[in-house]
Design an enzyme around this catalytic site. Structure first.
Site, PDB file in Angstrom:
ATOM      1  N   GLY A 282     -59.712  94.143  25.139  1.00 44.31           N
ATOM      2  CA  GLY A 282     -58.677  95.413  26.108  1.00 44.31           C
ATOM      3  C   GLY A 282     -59.290  94.438  27.332  1.00 44.31           C
TER       4      GLY A 282
ATOM      5  N   THR B 104     -53.732  94.118  26.355  1.00 40.25           N
ATOM      6  CA  THR B 104     -54.240  95.383  25.664  1.00 40.25           C
ATOM      7  C   THR B 104     -54.956  96.330  26.214  1.00 40.25           C
ATOM      8  OG1 THR B 104     -54.109  93.674  24.401  1.00 40.25           O
ATOM      9  CG2 THR B 104     -55.660  94.761  23.925  1.00 40.25           C
TER      10      THR B 104
ATOM     11  N   THR C 170     -49.995  93.233  22.338  1.00 34.67           N
ATOM     12  CA  THR C 170     -51.103  93.899  21.716  1.00 34.67           C
ATOM     13  C   THR C 170     -52.395  93.409  21.595  1.00 34.67           C
ATOM     14  OG1 THR C 170     -51.955  95.709  21.025  1.00 34.67           O
ATOM     15  CG2 THR C 170     -50.253  94.290  19.374  1.00 34.67           C
TER      16      THR C 170
ATOM     17  N   CYS D 211     -57.889  90.928  28.805  1.00 29.60           N
ATOM     18  CA  CYS D 211     -55.780  90.713  28.349  1.00 29.60           C
ATOM     19  C   CYS D 211     -55.379  91.785  29.146  1.00 29.60           C
ATOM     20  CB  CYS D 211     -55.642  90.379  26.585  1.00 29.60           C
ATOM     21  SG  CYS D 211     -53.753  90.194  26.322  1.00 29.60           S
TER      22      CYS D 211
END
EC number: 3.4.25.2
Length: 174
Positions: free
Chosen positions: A157, A163, A2, A160
């Site tokens: 986000g 994410t 995350t 990755c």
């Protein structure tokens, strides 16, 4: 994993996190809440790592906050001590980002308590991307903590794969 990011600016601290829970290469859930308010809403906390592990740590950390009347540094150090010495806790794989009106801290599974430079925290798989984005925004804009945290999490986000764009954001003004 995350991405969790915490930014402090202009008497405001924010912790933001995405909502993706992955099992290997599979997305199991997209709307998990990895950021919470603790100790009567006076402490913000976010986790990166195993979800079940993090909930255990949240419970332990909140108990330490209660024990030490909300004193963030003392509670973090006591949790880190337990994390190092307790056999069950040592197996937990998670990082915590915590903040109150005075301090921002990272608590690691190795028992470290780190107070980061510039009160900027970025942990998890997209942490490096979020940190780079937040640093650039802190140094080159007048945006507030909330906008910086949100934009840096969006950038992480986009880059990755662990994410996503579902965000949980908590802010504390002081």
């Amino acid at each position: 994993m995350t991405t969790i990011v915490s930014v402090r600016r202009n008497n405001q601290v924010v912790i933001a996190g995405d909502g993706q829970v992955s099992l290997g290469n599979t997305v199991m859930k997209g709307n998990a809440r990895k950021v919470r308010r603790l100790y009567h809403g006076k402490v913000l906390a976010g986790f990166a790592g195993g979800t079940a592990d993090a909930f255990t740590l949240f419970e332990r950390f909140e108990a330490k906050l209660e024990m030490h009347q909300g004193h963030l540094m003392r509670a973090a150090v006591e949790l880190a001590k337990d994390w190092r010495t307790d056999r069950m806790l040592r197996k937990l794989e998670a990082l915590l980002a915590v903040a109150d009106a005075e301090s921002s801290l990272i608590i690691t599974g190795n028992g470290d308590v780190v107070q980061p430079e510039n009160d900027l925290i970025a942990i998890g798989s997209g942490g490096n991307f979020a940190q780079a984005a937040a640093t650039a925004l802190l140094e080159n804009t007048d945006l507030g903590a909330l906008e910086i945290a949100e934009k840096s999490l969006t950038i992480a986000g986009d880059i990755c794969v662990f994410t996503n764009q579902f965000k949980t954001i908590e802010e504390l003004s002081y």
